[in-house]
Design an enzyme around this catalytic site. Structure first.
Site, short mmCIF file in Angstrom:
data_model
loop_
_atom_site.label_atom_id
_atom_site.label_comp_id
_atom_site.label_asym_id
_atom_site.label_seq_id
_atom_site.Cartn_x
_atom_site.Cartn_y
_atom_site.Cartn_z
N GLU A 13 81.71 30.52 -6.98
CA GLU A 13 80.92 30.90 -5.81
C GLU A 13 81.72 31.74 -4.82
OE1 GLU A 13 78.75 27.97 -7.94
OE2 GLU A 13 80.82 27.88 -7.20
N HIS A 52 72.65 17.77 -6.17
CA HIS A 52 71.64 18.80 -6.40
C HIS A 52 70.46 18.63 -5.44
CE1 HIS A 52 73.89 18.64 -10.20
NE2 HIS A 52 73.62 19.93 -10.30
#
Length: 324
Positions: free
Chosen positions: A60, A127
């Site tokens: 990321e 998540h």
């Protein structure tokens, strides 16, 4: 007017902006041939090719750093975090570099960092996060969190056209559950403008994202009890539409702030502080908040339901405020 889901509204905005401006491109993990973890970018590779729909390594910080460099050179990258939880890996790049680049070095950073966020889907602690509070504190970043398909489409187009970095949170629970009618033409929803989702006179509920619908459910139940609730959907957290908040409170004289993020350090505290600073003389009761509990989100469905804000929690808090 075409009816699209929340997810399709985002995808259509990406198609629209990539067709409109050749400097717009997408970058992220599995966004090309696979079409993204939730298929938001499905079809973009076939339409625009590998030069503008780029599958990246699993890093990321590298994705955001590459996008920042491209933005400095006049491109308008749209970065996908496969799950918004993993934006934490790019926190340093976003807050220490991207957010300050224009101030420090006159380097523009017109880029969007988007991804699926939120719970109510039994996704567990890795998540299901709502990390917006970690970024609203940083000058130089804009933060968007739409609740409707129309806003998901129009705000994404505005975010891509903006000259600053915009963090665009997409609630995964809403992806395929919420539908809307997209108007024809160049549909753009400006950043920094809240939306009155329901008008009322006795209480203002300030909220955003999936809890907009929890608030609307609560408002229906409260209406049967004779309590008229106004639901204000912020849509954009930075910039924040303070005028819309204060205007509603001057009408209802009571306020309740609701969000899915955890309580301590959540954005509700900032909203309540600004209400106390700007609208205290109009308040007839303390401002309360309904949030998630301060624990990692459980996988267990009953426990997740207990931890996250539900319409019954909002009804209970609203009764407290209106009966004060």
């Amino acid at each position: 007017m075409a009816e699209l889901t929340y997810l399709e509204g985002i995808r259509q905005a990406l198609f629209d902006e990539m067709a409109r401006d050749e400097n717009v491109f997408c970058l992220g993990e599995d966004i090309g041939a696979y079409g993204g973890a939730f298929k938001v970018t499905d079809g973009l590779l076939e339409r625009f090719g590998e030069a503008r729909v780029i599958d990246s390594p699993i890093s990321e910080i590298a994705i955001v750093g590459a996008a920042a460099g491209a933005a400095h050179m006049g491109m308008r990258p749209v970065v996908e975090m496969q799950f918004i939880d993993f934006i934490a890996n790019a926190y340093d790049m976003l807050t220490n570099y991207v957010a300050t680049a224009r101030y420090r070095a006159f380097l523009p950073c017109p880029m969007v960092v988007r991804g699926p966020s939120g719970g109510y889907v039994r996704g567990g602690p890795f998540h299901s996060q709502n990390p917006e509070a970690g970024f609203v504190h940083t000058p130089g970043l804009k933060v968007v969190y739409p609740a409707t398909a129309e806003d998901a489409h129009g705000l994404m187009k505005a975010a891509i056209r903006d000259d600053d970095c915009v963090l665009f949170f997409e609630h995964k629970y809403l992806y395929r559950r919420i539908k809307g009618q997209l108007p024809s033409g160049d549909h753009v929803v400006p950043l920094g403008k809240a939306r009155v989702a329901r008008e009322g006179t006795d209480l203002t509920i300030v909220t955003y994202a999936a809890t907009v619908y929890k608030a609307l459910e609560a408002a229906e139940q409260l209406a049967a009890e004779g309590i008229s609730v106004e639901v204000l959907d912020l849509r954009t957290l930075v910039p924040l539409d303070e005028d819309a908040i204060m205007t509603s409170i001057r009408k209802t004289n009571r306020a309740l702030v609701v969000h899915e993020d955890t309580r301590t350090g959540g954005f509700a505290g900032e909203i309540i502080a600004r209400i106390n600073e700007q609208a205290f003389e109009w308040l007839d009761a303390p401002v309360l908040r309904v949030t998630a509990a301060d624990i990692p989100l459980p996988y267990s469905p009953p426990l997740e339901d207990y931890v996250l804000p539900q319409s019954a929690d909002i009804v209970y808090a609203a009764r407290r405020v209106t009966r004060y």
